[in-house]
Design a protein around this motif. Structure first.
Motif, PDB file in Angstrom:
ATOM      1  N   TYR A   2      13.534  46.077  95.147  1.00 50.17           N
ATOM      2  CA  TYR A   2      14.774  46.451  94.356  1.00 50.17           C
ATOM      3  C   TYR A   2      14.792  47.862  93.731  1.00 50.17           C
ATOM      4  CZ  TYR A   2      16.505  41.806  94.260  1.00 50.17           C
ATOM      5  OH  TYR A   2      16.998  40.346  94.477  1.00 50.17           O
ATOM      6  N   GLN A  54      12.755  37.935  89.751  1.00 54.08           N
ATOM      7  CA  GLN A  54      11.354  38.487  89.789  1.00 54.08           C
ATOM      8  C   GLN A  54      10.226  37.724  88.975  1.00 54.08           C
ATOM      9  OE1 GLN A  54      10.635  42.911  88.347  1.00 54.08           O
ATOM     10  NE2 GLN A  54       9.185  41.847  87.111  1.00 54.08           N
ATOM     11  N   LYS A 120      10.660  42.421  93.568  1.00 61.95           N
ATOM     12  CA  LYS A 120       9.376  42.828  93.075  1.00 61.95           C
ATOM     13  C   LYS A 120       8.997  41.211  92.580  1.00 61.95           C
ATOM     14  CE  LYS A 120      10.008  47.378  91.324  1.00 61.95           C
ATOM     15  NZ  LYS A 120      11.376  47.871  91.731  1.00 61.95           N
ATOM     16  N   ALA A 146       1.603  36.615  79.321  1.00 60.56           N
ATOM     17  CA  ALA A 146       2.804  36.114  79.849  1.00 60.56           C
ATOM     18  C   ALA A 146       3.363  35.406  78.813  1.00 60.56           C
ATOM     19  CB  ALA A 146       2.576  34.989  81.063  1.00 60.56           C
ATOM     20  N   ASN A 149       5.046  37.865  76.371  1.00 58.07           N
ATOM     21  CA  ASN A 149       6.664  38.394  76.919  1.00 58.07           C
ATOM     22  C   ASN A 149       7.480  37.230  76.794  1.00 58.07           C
ATOM     23  OD1 ASN A 149       7.982  38.012  79.476  1.00 58.07           O
ATOM     24  ND2 ASN A 149       7.858  40.277  79.236  1.00 58.07           N
ATOM     25  N   SER A 219      11.277  53.601  80.710  1.00 52.94           N
ATOM     26  CA  SER A 219      11.655  51.978  81.204  1.00 52.94           C
ATOM     27  C   SER A 219      12.982  52.279  81.362  1.00 52.94           C
ATOM     28  CB  SER A 219      11.128  50.998  80.263  1.00 52.94           C
ATOM     29  OG  SER A 219      11.951  49.954  80.402  1.00 52.94           O
ATOM     30  N   LYS A 231      16.160  41.320  76.795  1.00 60.95           N
ATOM     31  CA  LYS A 231      14.917  41.324  76.228  1.00 60.95           C
ATOM     32  C   LYS A 231      14.792  41.540  74.782  1.00 60.95           C
ATOM     33  CE  LYS A 231      12.141  44.754  78.628  1.00 60.95           C
ATOM     34  NZ  LYS A 231      11.925  45.788  79.382  1.00 60.95           N
ATOM     35  N   ASN A 235       8.720  46.737  75.887  1.00 58.40           N
ATOM     36  CA  ASN A 235       7.621  46.826  76.812  1.00 58.40           C
ATOM     37  C   ASN A 235       6.362  47.098  75.882  1.00 58.40           C
ATOM     38  OD1 ASN A 235       9.439  46.326  78.557  1.00 58.40           O
ATOM     39  ND2 ASN A 235       8.880  47.978  80.155  1.00 58.40           N
TER      40      ASN A 235
HETATM   41  N1  BYC Z   1       5.251  43.958  87.926  1.00 53.53           N
HETATM   42  O1  BYC Z   1      12.647  49.094  83.318  1.00 53.53           O
HETATM   43  P1  BYC Z   1      11.729  48.262  83.316  1.00 53.53           P
HETATM   44  C1  BYC Z   1       3.190  34.581  84.836  1.00 53.53           C
HETATM   45  C2  BYC Z   1       9.498  47.150  87.374  1.00 53.53           C
HETATM   46  S1  BYC Z   1       4.390  35.533  85.692  1.00 53.53           S
HETATM   47  C3  BYC Z   1       6.131  44.533  88.769  1.00 53.53           C
HETATM   48  O2  BYC Z   1      10.831  48.137  81.993  1.00 53.53           O
HETATM   49  P2  BYC Z   1      12.507  45.389  82.705  1.00 53.53           P
HETATM   50  C4  BYC Z   1       2.155  33.854  85.687  1.00 53.53           C
HETATM   51  C5  BYC Z   1      10.778  46.631  86.830  1.00 53.53           C
HETATM   52  O3  BYC Z   1      11.238  45.280  87.653  1.00 53.53           O
HETATM   53  C6  BYC Z   1       4.648  37.075  84.792  1.00 53.53           C
HETATM   54  N2  BYC Z   1       7.156  45.271  88.731  1.00 53.53           N
HETATM   55  O4  BYC Z   1      12.020  46.761  83.874  1.00 53.53           O
HETATM   56  C7  BYC Z   1       2.422  33.260  86.839  1.00 53.53           C
HETATM   57  C8  BYC Z   1      11.709  47.662  87.026  1.00 53.53           C
HETATM   58  O5  BYC Z   1      11.978  47.705  88.394  1.00 53.53           O
HETATM   59  P3  BYC Z   1      13.561  47.823  88.994  1.00 53.53           P
HETATM   60  C9  BYC Z   1       6.100  37.385  84.963  1.00 53.53           C
HETATM   61  C10 BYC Z   1       7.369  45.875  87.141  1.00 53.53           C
HETATM   62  O6  BYC Z   1      13.098  44.418  83.698  1.00 53.53           O
HETATM   63  C11 BYC Z   1       1.505  32.454  87.307  1.00 53.53           C
HETATM   64  C12 BYC Z   1      10.780  48.729  87.040  1.00 53.53           C
HETATM   65  O7  BYC Z   1       9.426  48.250  87.002  1.00 53.53           O
HETATM   66  N3  BYC Z   1       6.870  37.662  83.903  1.00 53.53           N
HETATM   67  O8  BYC Z   1       3.223  34.930  83.818  1.00 53.53           O
HETATM   68  O9  BYC Z   1      13.392  45.858  81.452  1.00 53.53           O
HETATM   69  C13 BYC Z   1       0.174  32.324  86.643  1.00 53.53           C
HETATM   70  C14 BYC Z   1      10.912  49.433  85.546  1.00 53.53           C
HETATM   71  O10 BYC Z   1      10.717  48.612  84.352  1.00 53.53           O
HETATM   72  C15 BYC Z   1       6.162  45.270  86.164  1.00 53.53           C
HETATM   73  C16 BYC Z   1       8.140  37.954  83.967  1.00 53.53           C
HETATM   74  O11 BYC Z   1       8.478  38.455  84.983  1.00 53.53           O
HETATM   75  C17 BYC Z   1       5.350  44.688  86.701  1.00 53.53           C
HETATM   76  N4  BYC Z   1       4.347  44.307  85.611  1.00 53.53           N
HETATM   77  O12 BYC Z   1      11.043  44.941  82.062  1.00 53.53           O
HETATM   78  C18 BYC Z   1       0.003  32.943  85.590  1.00 53.53           C
HETATM   79  C19 BYC Z   1       8.806  38.204  82.596  1.00 53.53           C
HETATM   80  N5  BYC Z   1       6.852  45.882  84.923  1.00 53.53           N
HETATM   81  O13 BYC Z   1      13.934  46.355  89.416  1.00 53.53           O
HETATM   82  C20 BYC Z   1       0.993  33.581  84.652  1.00 53.53           C
HETATM   83  C21 BYC Z   1      10.153  38.407  82.727  1.00 53.53           C
HETATM   84  C22 BYC Z   1       8.107  46.720  85.211  1.00 53.53           C
HETATM   85  O14 BYC Z   1      14.294  48.307  87.996  1.00 53.53           O
HETATM   86  N6  BYC Z   1      10.326  39.942  82.928  1.00 53.53           N
HETATM   87  N7  BYC Z   1       8.364  46.336  86.575  1.00 53.53           N
HETATM   88  O15 BYC Z   1      13.419  48.617  90.245  1.00 53.53           O
HETATM   89  C23 BYC Z   1      10.495  41.083  82.013  1.00 53.53           C
HETATM   90  O16 BYC Z   1      10.048  40.552  80.836  1.00 53.53           O
HETATM   91  C24 BYC Z   1      10.605  42.177  82.441  1.00 53.53           C
HETATM   92  O17 BYC Z   1      11.328  42.229  83.601  1.00 53.53           O
HETATM   93  C25 BYC Z   1       9.494  43.185  82.442  1.00 53.53           C
HETATM   94  C26 BYC Z   1      10.092  44.401  83.113  1.00 53.53           C
HETATM   95  C27 BYC Z   1       8.861  43.519  80.905  1.00 53.53           C
HETATM   96  C28 BYC Z   1       8.606  42.672  83.362  1.00 53.53           C
END
Ligand code: BYC
Length: 326
Positions: A2, A54, A120, A146, A149, A219, A231, A235
């Motif tokens: 994406y 994601q 992703k 994790a 977050n 970000s 959020k 970050n």
């Molecule tokens: N990896 O503007 P940003 C687990 C991407 S599973 C890959 O800061 P956002 C576990 C981001 O998507 C843990 N991509 O984005 C499981 C964006 O790309 P696009 C998973 C990353 O969304 C099994 C671009 O970089 N947890 O714990 O505001 C066993 C710019 O970033 C990453 C979650 O998914 C990354 N690390 O903030 C054990 C938590 N970081 O799409 C354990 C939920 C950034 O704009 N997600 N990108 O092109 C979130 O909290 C947020 O989506 C994030 C990123 C903090 C990860």
């Protein structure tokens, strides 16, 4: 992958009815949950679909690095615990796919986006698990990051996502403890076991810090996601909290965090730490991580191998419906 949806988002936002948008923003500001049938701006729906899917993909791909240690875990007790943990990750993926589906994208579409490389998943799962100590380090550091977050996501503005997080966080906290307990055992074991524990910390420390995403200044999604309370913390704020909690845990283990620049900063009440290798982060995001290819092959194979189960479930559902209609 994406690409960031921000420019599209700005255009879409201009097309929204200002009155509806104002009412929506007032509800978010009052900390009300937004529910699936409520009106929401299209950009909010898209951002959530991106983030939740994601997150779901990360849980499912995250089963792979640990799954391949179940048969090699050093005792029956360790096997049973690891098996339960990996099953929990599958459950987390399912709650999250369900939450994302309430926004109008089907599970098949989300999985197709993962399999064709458009969607992703967390960078952390593109690193290999070389020794048993890695399973301890993953539980301690990866699940620890994790939780850091996900705890604030229990108060995210979208109801189904927030509720899924409540249960996920309870289970993640058990996962973190099981990982730390493996690290305690190894750090207090033979010199070779302690060396393995240190080596695992050395390899997993920096990738764990990368899990929180790019610095706030770089970000693209943070500002809008904070405004819409998707959020709840940025970050960098979460990364700092993680470092502050984890460094004393490493001290307790008698292990050294692999960062020469790490130093307690009395005035900010937290640790200063070294520069993250953002080149490495972005290359892993682009799909160039050390075991990225193997991970996606394993995912696609699991999906193809499971086709007969999905077909059987669909045929059963079809029969049940026909019987009900008759
Ligand atoms: N990896 O503007 P940003 C687990 C991407 S599973 C890959 O800061 P956002 C576990 C981001 O998507 C843990 N991509 O984005 C499981 C964006 O790309 P696009 C998973 C990353 O969304 C099994 C671009 O970089 N947890 O714990 O505001 C066993 C710019 O970033 C990453 C979650 O998914 C990354 N690390 O903030 C054990 C938590 N970081 O799409 C354990 C939920 C950034 O704009 N997600 N990108 O092109 C979130 O909290 C947020 O989506 C994030 C990123 C903090 C990860």
């Amino acid at each position: 992958m994406y690409t960031t949806e921000l420019s599209k988002t700005a255009k879409i936002q201009n097309l929204e009815d200002p009155k509806l948008l104002e009412a929506f923003e007032a509800r978010v500001a009052a900390d009300e949950f937004i529910e699936p049938k409520d009106w929401m701006p299209e950009a909010y729906r898209r951002t959530l679909t991106r983030q939740i899917s994601q997150h779901a993909h990360s849980e499912i791909v995250g089963m792979l690095p640990e799954g391949n240690w179940i048969t090699r875990a050093p005792s029956l007790r360790r096997k049973a615990i690891l098996l339960a943990k990996v099953q929990d990750e599958a459950g987390h993926g399912l709650y999250l796919y369900c939450a994302a589906e309430t926004l109008g994208t089907s599970r098949e579409e989300m999985i197709e986006a993962l399999h064709c490389g458009k969607a992703k998943y967390s960078t952390i799962f593109n690193y290999p698990t070389l020794t048993w100590a890695d399973i301890g380090a993953i539980g301690w550091l990866v699940d620890g990051a994790a939780i850091m977050n996900q705890v604030p996501l229990q108060r995210t503005s979208y109801g189904p996502y927030a509720r899924a997080m409540v249960r996920v966080c309870k289970e993640e906290s058990f996962h973190q403890r099981q990982g730390y307990e493996i690290m305690i055992t190894m750090a207090n074991g033979t010199p070779e076991q302690k060396r393995m524990a240190q080596d695992a910390l050395n390899r997993w420390w920096w990738p764990s810090l990368m899990m929180f995403g790019p610095p706030d200044a770089d970000s693209p999604n943070t500002a809008q996601s904070m405004r819409w309370r998707i959020k709840r913390e940025t970050n960098d704020e979460l990364r700092q909290k993680f470092v502050d909690i984890t460094v004393p845990q490493a001290d307790f283990l008698g292990l050294k965090v692999p960062d020469q620049a790490l130093e307690w900063n009395e005035s900010k009440g937290g640790y200063d730490f070294g520069e993250i290798d953002w080149e490495e982060f972005y290359s892993v995001v682009r799909g160039e991580g050390p075991v990225a290819k193997e991970r996606m092959e394993a995912r696609r194979k699991a999906w193809e191998d499971g086709a007969w189960v999905r077909d059987a479930a669909a045929a059963h559902e079809e029969k049940r419906r026909a019987r009900k209609a008759a």
